[in-house]
Scaffold this active site. Structure first.
Site, PDB file in Angstrom:
ATOM      1  NE  ARG A   1      -0.402   1.660   3.663  1.00  0.00           N
ATOM      2  CZ  ARG A   1       0.726   2.375   3.780  1.00  0.00           C
ATOM      3  NH1 ARG A   1       1.910   1.784   3.944  1.00  0.00           N
ATOM      4  NH2 ARG A   1       0.695   3.696   3.728  1.00  0.00           N
TER       5      ARG A   1
ATOM      6  NE  ARG B   1      -6.131   0.817  -1.930  1.00  0.00           N
ATOM      7  CZ  ARG B   1      -5.518   1.412  -0.910  1.00  0.00           C
ATOM      8  NH1 ARG B   1      -4.226   1.211  -0.721  1.00  0.00           N
ATOM      9  NH2 ARG B   1      -6.188   2.201  -0.096  1.00  0.00           N
TER      10      ARG B   1
ATOM     11  CG  ASP C   1      -3.073   7.981  -1.694  1.00  0.00           C
ATOM     12  OD1 ASP C   1      -2.889   8.384  -0.538  1.00  0.00           O
ATOM     13  OD2 ASP C   1      -2.860   6.806  -2.061  1.00  0.00           O
TER      14      ASP C   1
HETATM   15  O1  MRU Z   1      -4.731   3.207   2.043  1.00  0.00           O
HETATM   16  P1  MRU Z   1      -3.248   3.428   2.028  1.00  0.00           P
HETATM   17  O2  MRU Z   1      -2.566   2.887   3.231  1.00  0.00           O
HETATM   18  O3  MRU Z   1      -2.633   2.983   0.730  1.00  0.00           O
HETATM   19  O4  MRU Z   1      -3.095   5.024   2.081  1.00  0.00           O
HETATM   20  C1  MRU Z   1      -1.811   5.571   2.054  1.00  0.00           C
HETATM   21  C2  MRU Z   1      -1.784   7.044   2.208  1.00  0.00           C
HETATM   22  O5  MRU Z   1      -2.798   7.701   2.297  1.00  0.00           O
HETATM   23  C3  MRU Z   1      -0.427   7.710   2.144  1.00  0.00           C
HETATM   24  O6  MRU Z   1      -0.412   8.874   2.907  1.00  0.00           O
HETATM   25  C4  MRU Z   1      -0.107   8.077   0.679  1.00  0.00           C
HETATM   26  O7  MRU Z   1      -0.304   6.989  -0.169  1.00  0.00           O
HETATM   27  C5  MRU Z   1       1.282   8.574   0.534  1.00  0.00           C
HETATM   28  S1  MRU Z   1       2.483   7.324   0.744  1.00  0.00           S
HETATM   29  C6  MRU Z   1       4.016   7.990   0.478  1.00  0.00           C
END
Ligand code: MRU
Length: 341
Positions: free
Chosen positions: A45, A88, A236
């Site tokens: 993730r 995702r 993201d």
């Molecule tokens: O659902 P996740 O754990 O994939 O969400 C991750 C985040 O929101 C992080 O802050 C983002 O991907 C930045 S990672 C460098």
């Protein structure tokens, strides 16, 4: 520092992040379906790591192709791309990687299929190396904003576990420490899936960074008490106007930071920026199973039959963001101009 995702013996080796912090377990994905499942269940993730997983997933998905002409190969590749693209929706890194891989195949379409497969493998490895470099640069750029003795609040996990190495928001903290600055971090636990408590707290402890874990609903009071000098989070997807999609809870932090006059920074590579979207309203927000809200680590905490809502990300409007720290420099408002520059 730990290796979150690697390409070893034609397999994708990942840390199973659902097992942290109690067990450091690895999974070897030998086929694209296994990798896609690992993405959907958050075994791997974090936006940059998802970009890498997508590129390696494509390599996995086409490695056994028996196509002997490019149109057939392209058709097979498209199926694999569609499969990975449906995992995702929010982290744009995943889509940027898939496009880069498809463009790379297209550029080499006159070569033999076996040769194209090798070129795609090399391209995916390049994405890993670039991410490592990128994070070091983000770290360096961001650390210039941090003073000795400061306390940073972060949310979710934007560390080595979310990237090929080092991390973005946490990379800044690691660089500041390497520069000899004393840094303390408040980590939001990050409900519902606890990436802050399980992953960031674990990662920071491994790196010897002083860390205080708080529940998400404590952030406002902790800021009001004057304990926080800066907030730094990952992203993201960043729209052309500087609106940012990041883990649910980021928006509340940004509003609280503004109210308490605390600078709020977003750290991300350019692969998280989506200049094709005018603003945050156009960013697709992943909706996850409501069981994640009604349970904590698989144990039900809510009455059976209660309704729940589970958006995995939120949008923080650009007006709350002091700066966006990238590998190419720190963008300041107005973001329409600074991001394009
Ligand atoms: O659902 P996740 O754990 O994939 O969400 C991750 C985040 O929101 C992080 O802050 C983002 O991907 C930045 S990672 C460098």
């Amino acid at each position: 520092m730990i290796n979150t995702i690697e390409w070893i013996d034609k397999k994708v080796k990942i840390i199973d992040q659902t097992k942290l912090p109690d067990g450091l377990e690895y999974i070897y994905c030998q086929d694209v379906n296994t990798l896609r499942e690992a993405i959907c269940s958050l075994k791997v993730r974090g936006a940059p790591a998802l970009g890498i997983a997508a590129a390696l997933g494509l390599v996995l998905g086409i490695q056994n192709s028996s196509a002997d002409d490019y149109p057939t190969f392209k058709e097979e590749m498209k199926k694999v791309i569609d499969l990975l693209a449906s995992s995702r929706p929010t982290a744009v890194n995943l889509f940027h990687s898939l496009k880069r891989m498809a463009d790379c195949a297209e550029k080499n379409k006159l070569k033999k299929i076996e040769e194209i497969k090798d070129i795609l493998e090399e391209e995916a490895l390049k994405i890993i190396e670039e991410d490592k470099l990128c994070n070091r640069r983000i770290g360096k750029n961001g650390a210039s904003l941090i003073n000795d003795g400061e306390t940073i609040l972060t949310h979710c996990n934007a560390g080595a576990l979310a990237t090929a190495d080092y991390g973005t928001a946490l990379g800044i903290i690691y660089t500041a420490k390497e520069e000899g600055k004393r840094i303390k971090v408040y980590t939001d636990e990050t409900r519902p899936l606890l990436q802050g408590a399980r992953l960031t707290a674990w990662e920071l402890l491994q790196e010897g960074i002083e860390t205080v874990l708080i529940c998400d609903n404590m952030a406002g009071e902790v800021m009001r008490q004057g304990r926080i000098d800066k907030v730094i989070v990952g992203a993201d997807r960043v729209a052309a106007n500087g609106d940012v999609a990041n883990k649910i809870g980021t928006y509340s932090l940004a509003v609280l930071a503004k109210e308490n006059m605390i600078p709020f920074y977003v750290a991300c590579p350019f692969s998280s920026i989506d200049l094709s979207l005018l603003d945050g309203k156009a960013i697709p927000i992943e909706q996850r199973d409501v069981s994640e809200v009604k349970e904590i680590l698989g144990k039900r905490t809510a009455p059976r039959g209660v309704d729940a809502y589970n958006p995995a990300f939120d949008i923080t409007q650009a007006k709350y963001i002091t700066g966006i720290i990238t590998e190419r420099g720190i963008c300041e408002p107005p973001y329409q101009e600074s991001l394009r520059k």
